[in-house]
Every structure is written in structure tokens, then in C-alpha cells.
Design an enzyme around this catalytic site. Structure first.
Site, short mmCIF file in Angstrom:
data_model
loop_
_atom_site.label_atom_id
_atom_site.label_comp_id
_atom_site.label_asym_id
_atom_site.label_seq_id
_atom_site.Cartn_x
_atom_site.Cartn_y
_atom_site.Cartn_z
N CYS A 2 0.85 -1.18 0.00
CA CYS A 2 0.00 0.00 0.00
C CYS A 2 0.90 1.24 0.00
CB CYS A 2 -0.95 0.10 1.18
SG CYS A 2 -2.10 -1.26 1.27
N ARG A 27 3.99 -0.52 -4.70
CA ARG A 27 3.64 -1.04 -3.37
C ARG A 27 2.30 -1.76 -3.35
NH1 ARG A 27 6.84 1.51 0.44
NH2 ARG A 27 5.39 0.94 2.08
N TRP A 74 -2.66 -2.74 -1.68
CA TRP A 74 -2.37 -4.17 -1.80
C TRP A 74 -3.25 -4.83 -0.75
CZ3 TRP A 74 -0.58 -8.27 1.16
CH2 TRP A 74 -0.17 -9.39 0.44
N ASN A 100 -1.62 2.10 5.57
CA ASN A 100 -0.74 1.02 5.13
C ASN A 100 -0.39 0.22 6.38
OD1 ASN A 100 2.80 1.05 4.28
ND2 ASN A 100 1.35 -0.61 4.14
N GLY A 101 -0.73 -1.07 6.39
CA GLY A 101 -0.44 -1.88 7.57
C GLY A 101 -1.64 -2.76 7.91
N GLU A 485 16.79 -18.15 -7.72
CA GLU A 485 16.45 -16.78 -8.14
C GLU A 485 15.87 -16.78 -9.56
OE1 GLU A 485 15.89 -14.15 -6.78
OE2 GLU A 485 16.15 -12.56 -8.23
N LYS A 489 12.15 -15.41 -10.41
CA LYS A 489 11.89 -14.35 -11.38
C LYS A 489 10.81 -14.79 -12.36
CE LYS A 489 13.16 -11.48 -9.97
NZ LYS A 489 13.83 -11.50 -8.72
N GLU A 492 7.32 -15.03 -10.68
CA GLU A 492 6.82 -13.71 -10.28
C GLU A 492 6.18 -12.96 -11.45
OE1 GLU A 492 9.40 -11.32 -7.02
OE2 GLU A 492 10.54 -11.96 -8.75
N HIS A 508 15.68 -36.69 -6.18
CA HIS A 508 14.85 -37.01 -5.02
C HIS A 508 13.44 -36.44 -5.15
CE1 HIS A 508 18.37 -38.67 -3.11
NE2 HIS A 508 19.02 -37.59 -3.49
N LYS A 606 6.12 -4.65 -4.05
CA LYS A 606 7.57 -4.62 -3.88
C LYS A 606 8.00 -4.54 -2.43
CE LYS A 606 11.71 -2.96 -5.89
NZ LYS A 606 12.07 -4.33 -6.27
C1 G6P Z 1 8.98 -8.67 -2.18
C2 G6P Z 1 9.52 -8.22 -3.52
C3 G6P Z 1 10.82 -8.95 -3.81
C4 G6P Z 1 11.83 -8.75 -2.67
C5 G6P Z 1 11.22 -9.14 -1.33
C6 G6P Z 1 12.11 -8.71 -0.17
O1 G6P Z 1 8.58 -9.99 -2.26
O2 G6P Z 1 8.58 -8.47 -4.54
O3 G6P Z 1 11.37 -8.45 -5.01
O4 G6P Z 1 12.95 -9.51 -2.91
O5 G6P Z 1 9.96 -8.49 -1.14
O6 G6P Z 1 12.19 -7.31 -0.16
P1 G6P Z 1 13.38 -6.48 0.45
O7 G6P Z 1 13.01 -5.06 0.19
O8 G6P Z 1 13.41 -6.79 1.91
O9 G6P Z 1 14.61 -6.89 -0.24
#
Ligand code: G6P
Length: 611
Positions: A2, A27, A74, A100-101, A485, A489, A492, A508, A606
Site C-alpha cells: 500500500c 507497493r 495491496w 498502510n499496515g 532466483e 523471477k 513472479e 529425489h 515490492k
Molecule cells: C517482495 C519483492 C521482492 C523482494 C522481497 C524482499 O517480495 O517483490 O522483489 O525480494 O519483497 O524485499 P526487500 O526489500 O526486503 O529486499
């Protein structure tokens, strides 16, 4: 999660707010809304969807005046629809609020309100808070500030809020506990926002609200008080350091592509002034005074979430190898609630791009409570984690806007190398171990650029596999976190199911999934070469399609692969930086080909400021 914006000044509040919300959309983008106060009357417009949808709805609605608040959501409590969108208001229509929260005790407050004849109209926890303010205001005959303060003192949970009250057409109140909020101090105007991006266009002067603080903003003056005791708190005005261009797309179709392509530069920034390759030394001012304490510690933990957790995993390999001490990596969400052995002899390193991730912040608070030394690796200057850790290192990657983290990851891995080298030197390890890494660090930005320059080789791979439903990523050693990773990606942003595995672990379980339709990305480097080639054979024998990302091109790998991408060879502690980039590009191209919203993937945000 948010984004919130507030404005008080001589501009049209709605223009500042809509622009600001667009910048905060990373956000959350489930719904958006605005409330302005004009002619002593609150006007609220809100809609499901993005800020552009809100702008469209606002076309025929007058939102005049220089006082307003806005929100991009969000969803946590209540589905993303028009009704649950913020701003919310109380039943008397006097108060409107963006939040936000999460208000954790919203159920008990809701019952109290119900007993007093106040029914909520939405499914959100936020509405309960604003209704509660309305209830206190009328029942206790309090003024605006006392109403907000008293309400917040009875709230359990996390909030960044901005509130308007119809009876006070020249006042904005903002408050923070657990969700970031800052004030922008302009000439005859004030801004409130979840981060500095909505503010930078107008002023560089900002104040970070700290936990439990409330700001009262009126024309020409502001005051910060602490919510519990109501004492006035004196605050330092700080300066925003980045430029507006850094938060714009700069000709790219997507922020994610821009950020991928910035990585040679961002890695140079992470290294700038920190490595002396002639004297083979590393200087990190933010941990300088703490080095001995770190070396004296009995345990090192690293904690993080998401992509930062993958960087943390690589970091653990680097520190364990360079320092020869055990290093444990923990998901922050688990670490904060688990009984750990953390104590005064522990160092807890946290990694966070935003510096605001709720679980990571809570993990670091818990570590401090247990007496550990805390070290942050963050991108956002002045973020909560930066301010709450004992010491730390900024990665200096510049603002990262794309929800899928890219440049922050490679900068985090770079910084782990620097921390490892610095600590290893102070510990007195053999310089021959350090020298090859420092030598290769020098050429890192150039090698990153060379990988980016061959980025067009990735598109045909994406074209071949854009219709598949599953992907497997395999790597060994330092390349296992890269496999994780790469898979993250892909899922996501292109919504293709993908899993990263240590290559040998495939036997396994995941091997059961392999058939003619399964693409398997194998990351092959010098270390563990023969072993992973055997794993590739196992995939081939079952008809899987092989995509190889490698620092070792040879006839064998060419023969075994359906697609092969070569990256330069570099010291194994740095290699992950180069092998990750093609995987970022693969995910990007797949998402674009599938028509997905790359910068705002569904359901994600994010900055995850709720647990
Ligand atoms: C969210 C974002 C990711 C990020 C993660 C941790 O899931 O979409 O891209 O890696 O948060 O965020 P930070 O700001 O703590 O690295």
C-alpha cells in the site's frame, strides 16, 4: 505494501496525489482512491484497479483545493473492490483516512463500535480505525489531534496513516507504527508519503517519522509528537540524495528492463571508493568500527525475504568460505518466531532492498533484543532497517521500482564479497585467497556489461518456451541460489510454475516431472562441472529440454543443450552475478511475450510491510 500520499499547500492536491500514487504503485495496485477537503466538505473517489483507473473515474468529479490524501492498495483484509478501496470514512462523514499496515485488534474494536450502534460498511481493518476515531471524537468531545492520538493508543498492529477531518479544513495528521512514512518540507507546502518518490519533484527536504510518532501539519507549520506520551519530538530534516531521472523509465518499456540494463553501473556504484586493488584492501565505512566485534562473534546468521534471501544464501557461502566460520541463513518470517540460539555472541546480518520488509525488520528487532550485533545490507537510504541496525552497508543500486528485484540482487552479492574480503583480511587469512577475488572485482562491471550486450540471445529461448506451464532450474554450489532466483523471477512475472533445485536433489523428486515438455535450465560453471553434466544427462535421458547458462562453453555442452548462453568466467564467489543476468532476461522476455504486466505482476508488491 500500500502506498499513501498526503498533501497540504497551494497546488491542486489531486495533481500531486495522483502523480505520487503512480510512483508508489509498486507497493500495490489492487485499488486506488483519493479524498480532498474543499469548502469544508470531504470528497472521496475510489475504484478497484490501478491509479490510471482512478484518474479516469475522477474526470467528471471535482477535486479542488490544496488538501488531500490518496492511496494505492495491496489487499489484506477484504477483496480488492471499490467498496474496500481506501480512503475510508466514518459514518458521520467527518473523518477520512488512508492506511498502510494491519490493525490486528480490528475485531474487538468492531464489536465495541457495534455495541455503540456503529456498523462498518466494508470488510477492511482500516475502516474500523476511522470509525473508531469518529466514535471517540463525538463521544469524548475531543479535538482532532487528541482523537487520532487516543485511537492510535488503543490500536494493536501496524500502521502508516494520513487522516483528514472535515471540521479542520487546514490540517493533515500523519502517524506511523511499523509502516514507513515520511514528510516532505517544501516552501509553503507539505507532503506525506510512504517513500520519497512522490516528494522529490517538489522538495529534497524530508523528515523520517519514527515508530510511534505523529505529525500535525498545518499551513506554514508542522509538529511531530510521540503518540503515547504526546511530547513534542524534535526532528532532523534530511536530504533526498537521488535524482528524479532515476525513478523514471528513461526510454525503456519497463522499469524491470531498465534496472536489468543498469547493472554494470549499479555494481560500479556499489564498489565506488570501497576497493583499493593496488593495496588489495576494502573499505566499508558503515561497519569499520564493528569489524572486531563481528570477528569475535560465535555465530553469524543472515536473514532476509524473497530475492534478498537468495542473495543472503550466496552471502552465507561467501562468508563461510572466506572466514571459515559457520553461517546460517534464515527466512526472516521464520527466524522472528522460531526459538533460535541467537545471543550476545551472535552477529545477525539482514539483507533488504527496501529496508522496510516487515518480517526482516521484526527479525532484526528480535536479534537486538537478544543482544546480538545487527548489520544491515540495504538499498534505501534512511529506511527503517538502516536506522535500526547497529551498523551496515548500503548497496547503492539507486531506486529499484520494478516489483521483481534485479539490480538489487547483483549489488547485494557484490557487497557480500566486499564484506567477506574485509573481514577475512582483518582476520588475517592468507592474502593469496583474497587477491584473485579483488583482481576479478575490478573487471566485474565490464563483464556484466558484456553479458547485457548479448541480451538479444535470450529472446529466441523465451519464444520457444513461452507456452509451457512448468520450468525447472538446476545449479550446484554457488549456482544453486542462482537457480532459486531464476525460478522466482519466472514465476513472479510470467506466472509460469518454476522450481529451483540443487542439481543432484533433482533425483529425489523433481525428476518425476521430467518429460518431453519440461524445460530445464542448468547453470554450469567450472566448479562442480562434471557433476552437473551428469545431472544434465539424467534430464536428457528422460526427454527434458535443456537450456544451459554457462561460463564453460565446449562441444560437450553444445551437444547436450537445446539452447546455450555463455557468460564470462570469473572468480567463483562472483560468478553468480554473471549467471543471474540471463535468467532475469529470460523471465522478462517470457513475461512480455505472454502479455503480462512486468512491472506490476498480479498479487505482488515490492515492499512487503505486512507479515
Ligand atoms: C517482495 C519483492 C521482492 C523482494 C522481497 C524482499 O517480495 O517483490 O522483489 O525480494 O519483497 O524485499 P526487500 O526489500 O526486503 O529486499
Amino acid at each position: 505494501m500500500c502506498g499513501i500520499v498526503g498533501y497540504l499547500g497551494n497546488k491542486q492536491a489531486k495533481d500531486v496525489i495522483i502523480k505520487g500514487l503512480k510512483r508508489l504503485e509498486y507497493r500495490g495496485y489492487d485499488s486506488a482512491g483519493i479524498s480532498t477537503l474543499q469548502n469544508n466538505k470531504l470528497e472521496i473517489t475510489k475504484t478497484q484497479g490501478k491509479v490510471s483507473d482512478l484518474s479516469a473515474v475522477m474526470e467528471n468529479i471535482s477535486h479542488l483545493g490544496g488538501l488531500g490524501i490518496g492511496h494505492t492498495r495491496w489487499a489484506t483484509h477484504g477483496i480488492p473492490n471499490d467498496n474496500n478501496a481506501h480512503p475510508h470514512c466514518d459514518n458521520s462523514g467527518k473523518f477520512t483516512l488512508v492506511h498502510n499496515g494491519i490493525i490486528e485488534n480490528y475485531n474487538s474494536l468492531k464489536l465495541l463500535l457495534k455495541d455503540n450502534g456503529i456498523d462498518c460498511k466494508t470488510d477492511t481493518d482500516t475502516e474500523v480505525l476511522v470509525q473508531f476515531m469518529g466514535y471517540l471524537y463525538h463521544k469524548e468531545k475531543l479535538d482532532f489531534v487528541e482523537t487520532v492520538r487516543l485511537a492510535l493508543n488503543q490500536v494493536v498492529g501496524a500502521y502508516g496513516i494520513v487522516v483528514l477531518c472535515e471540521d479542520h479544513p487546514e490540517m493533515l495528521i500523519a502517524a506511523r507504527l511499523g509502516s514507513p512514512l515520511l514528510l516532505g518540507i517544501g516552501e509553503d507546502e507539505y507532503f506525506v508519503a510512504s517513500d520519497s518518490s512522490p516528494i522529490i519533484e517538489y522538495t529534497r527536504n524530508i523528515i523520517f517519522l519514527d515508530e510511534g510518532e505523529l505529525a500535525i501539519i498545518k499551513p506554514g507549520e508542522y509538529q511531530v509528537r510521540n503518540i503515547s506520551g504526546n511530547e513534542v519530538v524534535s526532528k532532523k530534516v534530511e536530504e533526498i540524495k537521488y535524482n528524479l531521472e532515476e525513478i523514471e523509465k528513461g526510454g525503456y518499456d519497463h522499469f524491470m528492463l531498465k534496472e536489468i540494463n543498469e547493472q554494470a553501473h549499479t555494481i560500479s556504484e556499489a564498489l565506488r571508493g570501497r576497493v583499493n586493488s593496488e593495496e588489495l584492501t576494502v573499505n566499508l565505512g558503515g561497519i569499520y568500527d564493528w569489524v572486531q566485534q563481528i570477528l569475535d562473534a560465535n555465530h553469524i546468521y543472515i536473514t532476509a525475504c524473497g530475492t534478498s534471501w537468495h542473495a543472503a544464501l550466496i552471502g552465507s557461502y561467501i562468508l563461510e568460505e572466506m572466514l571459515n566460520v559457520p553461517v546460517k541463513v534464515e527466512y526472516a518470517s521464520e527466524f522472528r518466531y522460531r526459538e533460535t540460539a541467537v545471543n550476545g555472541d551472535s552477529v545477525v546480518i539482514c539483507v533488504s532492498q527496501s529496508g522496510e520488509t516487515a518480517d526482516t525488520l521484526a527479525a532484526i528487532r528480535k536479534a537486538r533484543e537478544k543482544g546480538a550485533l545487527t548489520l544491515g545490507i540495504m538499498n534505501v537510504v534512511g529506511s527503517s532497517i538502516a536506522r535500526e541496525t547497529h551498523c551496515g552497508v548500503y548497496i547503492h543500486a539507486g531506486p529499484e521500482i520494478g516489483v521483481a528485484s534485479t539490480k538489487a540482487f547483483t549489488a547485494q552479492v557484490t557487497i557480500f564479497n566486499l564484506i567477506g574480503i574485509l573481514l577475512a583480511q582483518k582476520k588475517g587469512v592468507n592474502p593469496e585467497m583474497i587477491q584473485p577475488i579483488i583482481n576479478d572485482i575490478d573487471s566485474l562491471p565490464e563483464l556484466v556489461q558484456s553479458v547485457l550486450d548479448q541480451g538479444n540471445e535470450i529472446l529466441p529461448i523465451a519464444e520457444d518456451f513461452m507456452d509451457v506451464e512448468n520450468f525447472l532450474y538446476l545449479g550446484r554450489g554457488y549456482q544453486f541460489p542462482v537457480a532459486l532466483e531464476g525460478a522466482l523471477k519466472l514465476k513472479e512475472i510470467s506466472y509460469i510454475h518454476a522450481e529451483g533445485y540443487p542439481a543432484a536433489e533433482m533425483k529425489h523428486g523433481p525428476i518425476a516431472l521430467i518429460d518431453d515438455n519440461m524445460p530445464v535450465v542448468c547453470i554450469v560453471t567450472e566448479k562442480g562441472y562434471d557433476k552437473i553434466v551428469s545431472n544434465i544427462q539424467e534430464v536428457r535421458a528422460r526427454g527434458g529440454k535443456i537450456i544451459i547458462i554457462t561460463s564453460e562453453v565446449n562441444a560437450e555442452l553444445k551437444e547436450y543443450s537445446d539452447h546455450i548462453i555463455q557468460v564470462p568466467r570469473i572468480h567463483h564467489c562472483l560468478q553468480a552475478i554473471l549467471t543471474t543476468i540471463p535468467l532475469q532476461l529470460l523471465a522478462y522476455h517470457m513475461a512480455v511475450l505472454k502479455g503480462c504486466d512486468v512491472d506490476m505482476p498480479r498479487n505482488l508488491a515490492k515492499s512487503v510491510t505486512v507479515e
